[in-house]
Design an enzyme around this catalytic site. Structure first.
Site, PDB file in Angstrom:
ATOM      1  N   SER A 180       0.655  -1.145  -0.487  1.00  0.00           N
ATOM      2  CA  SER A 180       0.022  -0.176  -0.180  1.00  0.00           C
ATOM      3  C   SER A 180       0.825   1.091   0.008  1.00  0.00           C
ATOM      4  O   SER A 180       1.954   0.918   0.582  1.00  0.00           O
ATOM      5  CB  SER A 180      -0.943   0.174   1.212  1.00  0.00           C
ATOM      6  OG  SER A 180      -1.941   1.003   0.579  1.00  0.00           O
ATOM      7  N   LYS A 231      -4.778  -6.792   3.706  1.00  0.00           N
ATOM      8  CA  LYS A 231      -4.344  -5.384   2.495  1.00  0.00           C
ATOM      9  C   LYS A 231      -6.021  -4.926   1.998  1.00  0.00           C
ATOM     10  O   LYS A 231      -6.317  -3.894   1.880  1.00  0.00           O
ATOM     11  CB  LYS A 231      -2.717  -6.156   1.529  1.00  0.00           C
ATOM     12  CG  LYS A 231      -3.328  -5.204   0.164  1.00  0.00           C
ATOM     13  CD  LYS A 231      -3.233  -3.096   0.231  1.00  0.00           C
ATOM     14  CE  LYS A 231      -2.902  -2.592  -0.675  1.00  0.00           C
ATOM     15  NZ  LYS A 231      -4.082  -2.698  -1.622  1.00  0.00           N
ATOM     16  N   HIS A 274      -7.506  -3.945   4.508  1.00  0.00           N
ATOM     17  CA  HIS A 274      -6.801  -1.309   4.588  1.00  0.00           C
ATOM     18  C   HIS A 274      -7.791  -1.146   3.498  1.00  0.00           C
ATOM     19  O   HIS A 274      -7.718  -0.498   3.730  1.00  0.00           O
ATOM     20  CB  HIS A 274      -4.798  -1.894   4.379  1.00  0.00           C
ATOM     21  CG  HIS A 274      -4.896  -0.465   3.896  1.00  0.00           C
ATOM     22  ND1 HIS A 274      -4.645  -0.314   2.169  1.00  0.00           N
ATOM     23  CD2 HIS A 274      -3.534   0.317   4.488  1.00  0.00           C
ATOM     24  CE1 HIS A 274      -4.616   1.000   2.279  1.00  0.00           C
ATOM     25  NE2 HIS A 274      -3.683   1.212   3.653  1.00  0.00           N
ATOM     26  N   ASN A 275      -7.758  -1.461   2.619  1.00  0.00           N
ATOM     27  CA  ASN A 275      -8.433  -1.154   1.463  1.00  0.00           C
ATOM     28  C   ASN A 275     -10.152  -0.108   1.310  1.00  0.00           C
ATOM     29  O   ASN A 275     -10.931  -0.294   1.760  1.00  0.00           O
ATOM     30  CB  ASN A 275      -9.141  -1.434  -0.323  1.00  0.00           C
ATOM     31  CG  ASN A 275      -7.005  -1.759  -0.453  1.00  0.00           C
ATOM     32  OD1 ASN A 275      -6.289  -1.562  -0.241  1.00  0.00           O
ATOM     33  ND2 ASN A 275      -7.033  -2.122  -1.998  1.00  0.00           N
ATOM     34  N   GLU A 322     -10.184   2.197   3.830  1.00  0.00           N
ATOM     35  CA  GLU A 322      -9.871   3.302   2.765  1.00  0.00           C
ATOM     36  C   GLU A 322     -10.935   4.021   2.785  1.00  0.00           C
ATOM     37  O   GLU A 322     -11.536   4.889   2.670  1.00  0.00           O
ATOM     38  CB  GLU A 322      -8.688   3.032   2.633  1.00  0.00           C
ATOM     39  CG  GLU A 322      -8.205   3.780   1.342  1.00  0.00           C
ATOM     40  CD  GLU A 322      -7.589   3.262  -0.269  1.00  0.00           C
ATOM     41  OE1 GLU A 322      -7.651   3.419  -1.285  1.00  0.00           O
ATOM     42  OE2 GLU A 322      -6.002   2.400   0.389  1.00  0.00           O
TER      43      GLU A 322
END
Length: 473
Positions: A130, A184, A187-188, A191
């Site tokens: 990232s 990940k 995480h997105n 986001e």
């Protein structure tokens, strides 16, 4: 010729930047690209780093150029292209060599690939990266899933190229097979929620207070110096301050209100639902992006119902800005809490033993959702105060007590003014439901028993019970 420490396939924007980052940190890297001319072009443009770059014109040449056991980073489009690249490499690599998928892969594909390579002598790493182009070039956050042994082989390179937070590398081994790509993905998802809530606050400032982009930019710039300090707040101020060279208008005012997405947000919502973990702010953010894509339908609906009669928010400016800042702060906490809860659920489901303090730490720099708050989160997980939910960590109980009244006022004001705030509203609903000792699901259980004889629990008693519905009917 000196052997390369690592190889990389795919010299697109992310692959090129990652390769230059590796070379800059002192590691010799062999590179290959399907369009072979790109390989020589890349080396020719590498400047003083060219001596550490070994251009390869075939996969056989790539394998020969790397010191065994050979780690090879694959930076191609997710999905079928990755499988095709793995199939091509299997004929060139040897026992103990390591294939590293550094794209935005679905973690289910990573788990499958890991299993398909078992017994072949090769091993597989699913690596979440990232930070976008800038992060790839100068230091991303790196989330690794695979065997610990394979991590040890590449640890030196990956920690060297990662972002640093007070000297600490933002790269870590998080667990076996799909652990890195799952983290990940979440995480997105966080986001998505963060970006949507920022956009909702922008909408209140623009439509509820009639502020222009140039007025709003310094508001976010000021917030970035305080509790909201983060990469996304920082770039929001910069985006709002930028002018369009063609029209002279603020760039944001000429951008079509239709947001794109590449799938990771949707995956995070699907996995949350599969695990039975509420992630309502993330879900609302993904839905908002889908709704934004329905531009023609939205314009038709505006004609059918009439333009939204937005009522200007009448309140002292300073007090309202303070409420908006705290509302965004509270919403962000709720979104992070949901994301970490989903990861905890997945860790239990798949036996990964995800290290939550480590995840918070490697997100403190390099990644898109890096923020000042993550340091506090790392401390909360390290102390054991956030085992059930981040909202139960003493530090965040204090923070939310101070911030949630503002979130409540802003959501209420937005609703009264006709301003859509789906992610902020969902964050507030989640917080209120989570902290309500006795909710309203007792009625739902009564309804379920009425129409389907599903039974229910009684307060203070063991066993399953049924209601007197037949006699009542």
């Amino acid at each position: 010729m000196e052997k390369a420490e690592i190889g990389l396939i795919g010299l697109g924007t992310m692959g090129s930047n990652l390769a230059l980052n590796i070379a800059e940190k002192g590691h010799r890297i062999a590179v290959f690209n399907r369009t072979v001319s790109r390989v020589d072009e890349f080396k020719a443009n590498a400047g003083e780093l060219a001596d550490r770059i070994v251009p390869c014109h075939s996969l056989a040449e790539l394998a020969e150029a790397i010191r065994p056991p050979r780690p090879v980073i694959i930076m191609v489009l997710a999905g079928k292209p990755v499988d095709e690249q793995i199939a091509a490499l299997r004929g060139e690599l040897e026992a103990n060599d390591i294939l590293i998928d550094a794209g935005n892969a679905n973690f289910h594909d990573t788990v499958r690939r890991f299993r398909e390579l078992e017994g072949s002598g090769l091993t597989f790493i699913g690596m979440g990266v990232s930070g976008g182009e800038e992060g790839a070039r100068h230091g991303p956050s790196i989330m690794v899933g695979g065997t610990e042994e394979s991590w040890k082989r590449v640890e030196g390179v990956l920690t060297a190229i990662s972002a640093k937070f007070k000297g600490e590398p933002c790269a870590a081994w998080l667990g076996p097979d799909g652990a890195g790509h799952f983290v990940k993905t979440i995480h997105n998802g966080i986001e998505y929620a963060d970006m949507q809530m920022i956009a909702e606050i922008y909408g209140i400032l623009r439509d509820g207070l009639s502020m222009g982009a140039k007025e709003i930019a310094p508001v976010f710039g000021t917030w970035n110096k305080g509790r909201l300090n983060s990469y996304l707040i920082e770039i929001t101020a910069k985006v709002l301050a930028a002018d369009d060279a063609k029209t002279g208008k603020p760039v944001v005012d000429v951008i079509l209100d239709r947001a794109g997405q590449k799938g990771t947000g949707k995956w995070s919502v699907i996995e949350a639902q599969q695990l039975g973990i509420p992630a309502t702010a993330i879900e609302a953010a993904v839905a908002a992006r889908v709704l934004s894509s329905l531009k023609d339908e939205r314009q038709a609906a505006e004609k059918a119902y009439g333009a939204l009669a937005v009522e200007k928010i009448d309140a002292p400016r300073d007090a309202l800005l303070k409420d908006l800042e705290l509302a965004l702060f509270a919403g962000k906490i709720a979104a992070y809490a949901q994301g970490f809860a989903v990861m905890a659920g997945a860790s239990n489901e798949f036996g990964w033993k995800l290290p939550m303090p480590t995840i918070a730490k490697i997100w403190r720099a390099g990644c898109i959702i890096r923020s000042e708050m993550l340091d506090t989160m790392a401390e909360a997980f390290s102390s054991g105060g956030a085992e059930k939910n981040l909202l139960m960590a003493p530090a965040f109980v204090t923070l939310m007590k101070g911030a949630h009244p503002s979130l409540r006022r802003i959501v209420a004001r937005a609703a009264e003014a006709g301003l859509p705030v789906p992610a902020l509203s969902s964050a507030l609903g989640y917080f209120d439901a989570y902290r309500q000792g006795r909710g309203t699901s007792n009625l739902i259980q009564g309804q379920r028993d009425f129409f389907g004889a599903h039974g229910f629990e009684r307060i203070g008693e063991q066993g399953a019970f049924h209601g007197p519905w037949n006699s009542a009917d």
